[in-house]
Design a protein around this motif. Structure first.
Motif, PDB file in Angstrom:
ATOM      1  N   UNK A  31       0.832  -1.208   0.000  1.00 19.70           N
ATOM      2  CA  UNK A  31       0.000   0.000   0.000  1.00 19.70           C
ATOM      3  C   UNK A  31       0.869   1.261   0.000  1.00 19.70           C
ATOM      4  N   UNK A  32       1.885   1.255   0.853  1.00 15.97           N
ATOM      5  CA  UNK A  32       2.750   2.432   0.941  1.00 15.97           C
ATOM      6  C   UNK A  32       3.589   2.614  -0.316  1.00 15.97           C
ATOM      7  N   UNK A  33       4.088   1.504  -0.879  1.00 17.40           N
ATOM      8  CA  UNK A  33       4.974   1.595  -2.019  1.00 17.40           C
ATOM      9  C   UNK A  33       4.295   2.037  -3.299  1.00 17.40           C
ATOM     10  N   UNK A  34       3.048   1.600  -3.516  1.00 16.83           N
ATOM     11  CA  UNK A  34       2.336   1.907  -4.759  1.00 16.83           C
ATOM     12  C   UNK A  34       1.133   2.824  -4.525  1.00 16.83           C
ATOM     13  N   UNK A  35       0.962   3.299  -3.293  1.00 23.11           N
ATOM     14  CA  UNK A  35      -0.158   4.189  -2.958  1.00 23.11           C
ATOM     15  C   UNK A  35      -1.491   3.554  -3.394  1.00 23.11           C
ATOM     16  N   UNK A  36      -1.699   2.307  -2.973  1.00 19.08           N
ATOM     17  CA  UNK A  36      -2.857   1.547  -3.422  1.00 19.08           C
ATOM     18  C   UNK A  36      -4.093   1.855  -2.589  1.00 19.08           C
ATOM     19  N   UNK A  50       5.007 -14.109 -14.626  1.00 15.04           N
ATOM     20  CA  UNK A  50       4.044 -13.285 -13.900  1.00 15.04           C
ATOM     21  C   UNK A  50       4.637 -12.765 -12.594  1.00 15.04           C
ATOM     22  N   UNK A  51       5.471 -13.570 -11.943  1.00 17.39           N
ATOM     23  CA  UNK A  51       6.122 -13.136 -10.706  1.00 17.39           C
ATOM     24  C   UNK A  51       7.062 -11.967 -10.973  1.00 17.39           C
ATOM     25  N   UNK A  52       7.768 -12.043 -12.098  1.00 19.65           N
ATOM     26  CA  UNK A  52       8.653 -10.943 -12.462  1.00 19.65           C
ATOM     27  C   UNK A  52       7.856  -9.667 -12.721  1.00 19.65           C
ATOM     28  N   UNK A  53       6.735  -9.802 -13.401  1.00 15.35           N
ATOM     29  CA  UNK A  53       5.894  -8.641 -13.687  1.00 15.35           C
ATOM     30  C   UNK A  53       5.334  -8.044 -12.395  1.00 15.35           C
ATOM     31  N   UNK A  54       4.925  -8.906 -11.455  1.00 15.33           N
ATOM     32  CA  UNK A  54       4.392  -8.401 -10.184  1.00 15.33           C
ATOM     33  C   UNK A  54       5.478  -7.679  -9.392  1.00 15.33           C
ATOM     34  N   UNK A  55       6.683  -8.237  -9.372  1.00 18.85           N
ATOM     35  CA  UNK A  55       7.764  -7.602  -8.641  1.00 18.85           C
ATOM     36  C   UNK A  55       8.208  -6.277  -9.234  1.00 18.85           C
ATOM     37  N   UNK A  56       7.951  -6.108 -10.535  1.00 17.85           N
ATOM     38  CA  UNK A  56       8.355  -4.874 -11.214  1.00 17.85           C
ATOM     39  C   UNK A  56       7.225  -3.853 -11.304  1.00 17.85           C
ATOM     40  N   UNK A  57       6.093  -4.131 -10.671  1.00 11.50           N
ATOM     41  CA  UNK A  57       4.910  -3.263 -10.804  1.00 11.50           C
ATOM     42  C   UNK A  57       5.215  -1.821 -10.412  1.00 11.50           C
ATOM     43  N   UNK A  58       4.689  -0.889 -11.221  1.00 10.85           N
ATOM     44  CA  UNK A  58       4.901   0.538 -10.990  1.00 10.85           C
ATOM     45  C   UNK A  58       3.640   1.253 -10.512  1.00 10.85           C
ATOM     46  N   UNK A  59       2.505   0.576 -10.588  1.00  8.64           N
ATOM     47  CA  UNK A  59       1.262   1.187 -10.134  1.00  8.64           C
ATOM     48  C   UNK A  59       0.261   0.108  -9.768  1.00  8.64           C
ATOM     49  N   UNK A  60      -0.856   0.532  -9.260  1.00  9.62           N
ATOM     50  CA  UNK A  60      -1.883  -0.389  -8.776  1.00  9.62           C
ATOM     51  C   UNK A  60      -2.402  -1.301  -9.868  1.00  9.62           C
ATOM     52  N   UNK A  61      -2.744  -0.739 -11.017  1.00  5.76           N
ATOM     53  CA  UNK A  61      -3.333  -1.530 -12.093  1.00  5.76           C
ATOM     54  C   UNK A  61      -2.366  -2.605 -12.582  1.00  5.76           C
ATOM     55  N   UNK A  83       0.029  -4.125 -10.877  1.00  5.19           N
ATOM     56  CA  UNK A  83       0.146  -5.218  -9.910  1.00  5.19           C
ATOM     57  C   UNK A  83      -1.094  -6.107  -9.916  1.00  5.19           C
ATOM     58  N   UNK A  84      -2.277  -5.529 -10.015  1.00  2.00           N
ATOM     59  CA  UNK A  84      -3.503  -6.331 -10.027  1.00  2.00           C
ATOM     60  C   UNK A  84      -3.522  -7.245 -11.245  1.00  2.00           C
ATOM     61  N   UNK A  85      -3.185  -6.718 -12.415  1.00  2.00           N
ATOM     62  CA  UNK A  85      -3.165  -7.543 -13.628  1.00  2.00           C
ATOM     63  C   UNK A  85      -2.111  -8.645 -13.528  1.00  2.00           C
ATOM     64  N   UNK A  86      -0.945  -8.305 -12.954  1.00  2.00           N
ATOM     65  CA  UNK A  86       0.097  -9.318 -12.785  1.00  2.00           C
ATOM     66  C   UNK A  86      -0.356 -10.427 -11.849  1.00  2.00           C
ATOM     67  N   UNK A  87      -1.104 -10.066 -10.805  1.00  2.00           N
ATOM     68  CA  UNK A  87      -1.603 -11.094  -9.876  1.00  2.00           C
ATOM     69  C   UNK A  87      -2.658 -11.974 -10.533  1.00  2.00           C
ATOM     70  N   UNK A  88      -3.510 -11.401 -11.380  1.00  2.00           N
ATOM     71  CA  UNK A  88      -4.465 -12.222 -12.125  1.00  2.00           C
ATOM     72  C   UNK A  88      -3.726 -13.214 -13.017  1.00  2.00           C
ATOM     73  N   UNK A  89      -2.715 -12.726 -13.711  1.00  2.00           N
ATOM     74  CA  UNK A  89      -1.891 -13.568 -14.576  1.00  2.00           C
ATOM     75  C   UNK A  89      -1.198 -14.660 -13.766  1.00  2.00           C
ATOM     76  N   UNK A  90      -0.659 -14.272 -12.621  1.00  2.00           N
ATOM     77  CA  UNK A  90       0.047 -15.212 -11.759  1.00  2.00           C
ATOM     78  C   UNK A  90      -0.887 -16.300 -11.234  1.00  2.00           C
TER      79      UNK A  90
END
Length: 512
Positions: A57-62, A108-119, A121-128
């Protein structure tokens, strides 16, 4: 016992040549190891994210809604593809589906770890989640293919230990990663830790896992039943969504999805029965006519609703109520993981002799441990609660290992190898649905007592544990009923009843 090498898995056994103690036997266990490592990675991501949410939450202001989708999106996508992916492995190449799922999960794990915003990370988690759902049912399918008899019980024991450990150790590992890499980037390593594991596991899995059976041996099992996939997927989403979005979707209209889910799933059952007259269905309804399978799936559904929710409310109680760090909260849950891992391995060896009685014993221990945890919080509700619940959680974990592993073995023991993936997918789906429902039900009781100006965290935890214990008690009733039916079936004279299929206890008694 005659065993098969991975290259011959799925073919009729040649009784003149035993591979026991040889290189082929070692190869099978190494193949199982790589399956369990990959399965651990996907199941770990169900629970590891919980302790990372404050830093995410703090890192991506989610937003609250975004955080909820980080959790529920994974669960939804995971549960959505389990059965179709299991069927795909049965019908085509289990190894190819496993490798595809593992590669996609790593990406998908790589994409989640590299997430730059809320959207992102959510899409990466769906993929994962979808990639994890592709991979996991292949593991039980490989166990059915590679092992028989008592060895299958040991293999499922290892799988049960993996399931129990992945669920319980997630908060500890997540807390440790955040502690090591700091609150700013620690949450990224919760996802990135999968990259080296996946990179190593992929080539090893390609080398060790058995190739698909010849096309001629899979004749009649290549149909994929697209309408069945759509009906089951829509029904699963409609069933899960009201529960996984309970904290964000406050309108009572969400519960209208439940009757829709009932209609869709009823249509799915009807369609599968119709489709099975001429083709191989996505899920054979004949499986549910076999009592051990039907009882095992039902027990998994109810038990996972109870025991998974404990980690959810205990972590919240420790972090939000007692201000534990992510690491110390994870450490407080470790006794459950230790007890579960040890007893799961033991349960895999004993299930052939004790059958469903072992599950009954495990459920009793879980109940005792949960109620003792609630009592410990009642007597010592201060900052030392992590120490006072150590013993009760160890007992509950030991019981859980005696539930998950033997139940997995008993549920799948009569499933034909050609249906192992889809049958395992149904079992895993029951576990995921149970987890979602349990977290929603137990969580609603918990949040009802911490939402005011003077939240009573200890009381909220105790009431949540009481609800979870009620669900475990319901699972105990299911297991007891199945064991009573086993004993009655054992009294029937040989040849007058039964299927002739081994019950996994070393004999031919039906209904274990």
């Amino acid at each position: 016992m005659t065993t098969q090498s991975p290259r011959d898995a799925g073919k009729p056994e040649r009784h003149g040549a035993s591979a026991v103690g040889g290189r082929a036997d070692e190869r099978r266990w190494r193949a199982l190891t790589v399956c369990l490592v990959a399965g651990f990675m996907t199941l770990l991501d169900v629970s590891i994210v919980n302790v990372a949410l404050p830093t995410v939450r703090a890192g991506l202001h989610m937003s609250d809604s975004g955080l909820q989708w980080v959790l529920s999106g994974y669960a939804l996508a995971f549960g959505l593809v389990l059965v179709p992916a299991g069927r795909l492995g049965d019908a085509r190449s289990r190894r190819a589906v496993f490798l595809t799922g593992l590669a996609l999960f790593t990406l998908a794990s790589a994409l989640a770890g590299a997430a730059q915003n809320q959207e992102w990370l959510v899409l990466a988690r769906l993929f994962q989640g979808a990639a994890g759902g592709v991979l996991v049912p292949q593991v039980s399918g490989f166990i059915q293919t590679l092992f028989q008899g008592a060895e299958r019980g040991r293999a499922f024991g290892a799988l049960g230990a993996t399931i129990g450990l992945s669920t319980a150790v997630g908060p500890l590992l997540g807390g440790l990663l955040i502690h090591l890499f700091g609150p700013e980037n620690g949450w990224r390593w919760v996802f990135l830790v999968n990259l080296p594991i996946g990179a190593v596991a992929l080539p090893v899995a390609y080398r060790l896992l058995p190739p698909p059976r010849p096309a001629a041996e899979r004749a009649g099992h290549r149909d994929f039943d697209p309408l069945g996939v759509v009906l089951l997927g829509a029904g699963t989403v409609a069933l899960l969504l009201p529960f996984v979005q309970q904290q964000q979707w406050h309108s009572p209209d969400r519960w209208l999805l439940l009757p829709l889910a009932a209609v869709l799933l009823a249509a799915f059952v009807g369609w599968e029965q119709h489709y099975a007259r001429r083709h191989e269905p996505l899920v054979s309804m004949a499986l549910f006519a076999v009592r051990p399978y039907a009882a095992g799936v039902t027990l998994s559904l109810v038990y996972f609703a109870g025991f998974t929710a404990i980690f959810f409310i205990f972590t919240l109680y420790l972090q939000a109520g007692l201000h534990y760090s992510a690491l110390t909260a994870g450490l407080a849950i470790t006794p459950f993981a230790v007890g579960s891992g040890v007893s799961a391995a033991v349960g895999g060896r004993l299930v052939g002799r004790l059958g469903r009685r072992l599950v009954v014993l495990g459920l009793v221990l879980v109940l005792v441990g949960l109620l003792a945890s609630a009592l410990a919080v009642q007597l010592w509700s201060g900052p030392s609660v992590g120490w006072t619940t150590l013993g009760p959680l160890l007992v509950a974990g030991a019981g859980s290992g005696l539930v998950i592993t033997p139940n997995q073995t008993l549920t799948l023991q009569r499933v034909p190898v050609a249906r192992a993936g889809s049958a395992g997918g149904v079992l895993q789906t029951a576990q995921r649905v149970g987890s979602a429902v349990g977290i929603a039900v137990v969580g609603s009781v918990f949040f009802a007592h911490v939402g005011g100006r003077r939240p009573d965290w200890a009381l909220a935890f105790q009431l949540g544990v009481a609800v979870a214990a009620g669900l475990v008690l319901l699972a105990l009733l299911v297991a007891t009923a199945d064991e009573v039916a086993n004993r009655r079936a054992a009294q029937v004279p040989s040849g007058s009843a039964g299927t002739g299929v081994s019950d996994g206890r070393g004999g031919g008694r039906p209904g274990s």
